[in-house]
Design a protein around this motif. Structure first.
Motif, short mmCIF file in Angstrom:
data_model
loop_
_atom_site.label_atom_id
_atom_site.label_comp_id
_atom_site.label_asym_id
_atom_site.label_seq_id
_atom_site.Cartn_x
_atom_site.Cartn_y
_atom_site.Cartn_z
N MET A 264 0.54 -29.25 10.02
CA MET A 264 1.40 -28.09 9.78
C MET A 264 2.12 -28.24 8.45
O MET A 264 2.73 -29.26 8.19
N LYS A 265 2.05 -27.24 7.64
CA LYS A 265 2.78 -27.30 6.38
C LYS A 265 4.27 -27.18 6.66
O LYS A 265 4.68 -26.48 7.57
N SER A 266 5.05 -27.83 5.82
CA SER A 266 6.47 -27.93 6.15
C SER A 266 7.18 -26.57 6.11
O SER A 266 8.16 -26.38 6.80
N HIS A 267 6.68 -25.62 5.32
CA HIS A 267 7.43 -24.36 5.25
C HIS A 267 7.33 -23.50 6.50
O HIS A 267 8.08 -22.55 6.65
N VAL A 268 6.36 -23.79 7.40
CA VAL A 268 6.32 -23.03 8.64
C VAL A 268 7.11 -23.71 9.75
O VAL A 268 7.34 -23.12 10.80
N GLU A 269 7.56 -24.95 9.53
CA GLU A 269 8.29 -25.66 10.58
C GLU A 269 9.54 -24.90 11.08
O GLU A 269 9.76 -24.83 12.28
N PRO A 270 10.37 -24.35 10.15
CA PRO A 270 11.56 -23.64 10.65
C PRO A 270 11.21 -22.48 11.58
O PRO A 270 11.93 -22.19 12.54
N PHE A 271 10.07 -21.84 11.32
CA PHE A 271 9.64 -20.73 12.18
C PHE A 271 9.36 -21.23 13.60
O PHE A 271 9.88 -20.70 14.58
N TRP A 272 8.55 -22.30 13.71
CA TRP A 272 8.24 -22.84 15.04
C TRP A 272 9.50 -23.40 15.70
O TRP A 272 9.69 -23.30 16.90
N TRP A 273 10.36 -23.98 14.86
CA TRP A 273 11.59 -24.56 15.43
C TRP A 273 12.48 -23.46 16.00
O TRP A 273 13.09 -23.64 17.06
N SER A 274 12.55 -22.31 15.34
CA SER A 274 13.43 -21.26 15.87
C SER A 274 12.88 -20.69 17.17
O SER A 274 13.65 -20.36 18.08
N LEU A 275 11.54 -20.61 17.28
CA LEU A 275 10.95 -20.19 18.56
C LEU A 275 11.24 -21.23 19.64
O LEU A 275 11.54 -20.89 20.79
N PHE A 276 11.16 -22.51 19.25
CA PHE A 276 11.48 -23.59 20.19
C PHE A 276 12.92 -23.45 20.69
O PHE A 276 13.19 -23.56 21.88
N GLY A 277 13.83 -23.18 19.76
CA GLY A 277 15.25 -23.06 20.13
C GLY A 277 15.50 -21.86 21.03
O GLY A 277 16.17 -21.97 22.06
N ALA A 278 14.94 -20.71 20.64
CA ALA A 278 15.13 -19.51 21.45
C ALA A 278 14.52 -19.71 22.84
O ALA A 278 15.11 -19.34 23.86
N GLY A 279 13.34 -20.33 22.87
CA GLY A 279 12.68 -20.58 24.15
C GLY A 279 13.43 -21.57 25.01
O GLY A 279 13.50 -21.43 26.23
N GLY A 280 14.01 -22.58 24.37
CA GLY A 280 14.80 -23.55 25.12
C GLY A 280 15.98 -22.90 25.79
O GLY A 280 16.29 -23.17 26.95
N ALA A 281 16.65 -22.00 25.06
CA ALA A 281 17.83 -21.34 25.62
C ALA A 281 17.44 -20.38 26.74
O ALA A 281 18.01 -20.41 27.84
N ILE A 282 16.44 -19.53 26.47
CA ILE A 282 16.09 -18.50 27.46
C ILE A 282 15.52 -19.15 28.73
O ILE A 282 15.82 -18.72 29.85
N SER A 283 14.75 -20.24 28.57
CA SER A 283 14.20 -20.89 29.77
C SER A 283 15.29 -21.64 30.53
O SER A 283 15.28 -21.66 31.76
N ALA A 284 16.24 -22.22 29.81
CA ALA A 284 17.34 -22.92 30.49
C ALA A 284 18.17 -21.95 31.31
O ALA A 284 18.64 -22.28 32.40
N LEU A 285 18.34 -20.73 30.81
CA LEU A 285 19.17 -19.76 31.51
C LEU A 285 18.44 -19.08 32.66
O LEU A 285 19.01 -18.85 33.72
#
Lengths: 134, 115
Positions: free
Chosen positions: B1-22
């Motif tokens: 994975m090129k580093s410039h797409v990491e923030p994109f995947w990370w933000s989906l990870f974060g949103a998914g972590g929150a919505i699944s936790a709730l």
């Protein structure tokens, strides 16, 4: 201690054994937390299958519920639920580190952010439960 | 994975972590345990069908399902190559994780749209 990691220009990578994370309790807990993502994915797929069964008609809906009663799926439900709860708790406990909320100069204390996450969890659980069942 | 797409995947990870936790524990208790064990009556088909009839409800459900899957993809990817020391297979693991998430999300969008 000598620091050789930067001197060569190349980054130094230490070879790690595959089971490196079993040596310390904190590492085991870390790996368990990472593995909760399997429970998250598993249950997302169950939800998708449920909605598919509902849209196919009454018969497949009851068929799906019968399937959820099978011993294997009961065990998978129990294991994934434990994972989901562990995920929620670890997620909310870390929330103060991930969310910094400021009003002007005043920074909201971490404990308040953590507790509001737990409050949101309870409220959403009640709403979803009522919505689904009544 | 090129580093410039990491923030994109990370933000989906974060949103998914929150919505699944709730959302997921309560849904899992009801669907995975309470109904199969008979702690509560099985909701009637008419009732349960009606719940998901409004498009807005299905969009919320699609958000829960897809963000949860992207949360899994990101976290499991790192679990695999850090946990099992599979750094050599970095790219193939990333493609398999995000690829399967995207495939299931596409399927979910299709079946929720054609409800």
């Amino acid at each position: 201690m000598t620091n050789t990691t930067k001197s060569s220009g190349k980054s130094y990578k230490k070879e790690m054994p595959i089971l490196w994370w079993t040596r310390r309790t904190s590492h085991i807990i870390f790996v368990m937390r990472e593995l909760t993502s399997l429970g998250v994915a598993y249950f997302a797929i169950i939800l998708l299958l449920l909605i598919g069964a509902i849209s196919q008609g009454e018969e497949s809906y009851y068929e799906f519920i019968k399937l959820m009663k099978s011993p294997i799926l009961i065990w998978l439900s129990i294991i994934s639920l434990l994972g989901l709860i562990f995920h929620s708790v670890t997620w909310f406990n870390l929330a103060p580190k991930a969310m910094v909320v400021k009003f002007g100069k005043y920074r909201i204390p971490g404990i308040v952010i953590m507790l509001s996450n737990y409050a949101g969890w309870i409220v959403i659980s009640i709403i979803v439960g009522r919505f689904l069942l009544y | 994975m090129k580093s410039h797409v990491e923030p994109f995947w990370w933000s989906l990870f974060g949103a998914g972590g929150a919505i699944s936790a709730l959302f997921l524990p309560v849904l899992s208790i009801i669907i995975g345990l309470a109904i199969p064990f008979g702690w509560i009556d099985i909701p009637s088909y008419e009732h349960i069908y009606g719940i998901f009839e409004p498009l807005s409800v299905r969009l919320v459900l699609l958000a829960i399902i897809s963000l949860s899957l992207f949360h899994w993809a990101h976290r499991f990817r790192f679990t695999l190559y850090e946990g099992l020391q599979l750094h050599r297979f970095k790219y193939i693991i990333a493609i398999l994780c995000y690829g399967s998430a995207i495939t299931i999300v596409a399927f979910a969008s299709y079946s929720l749209w054609n409800y």
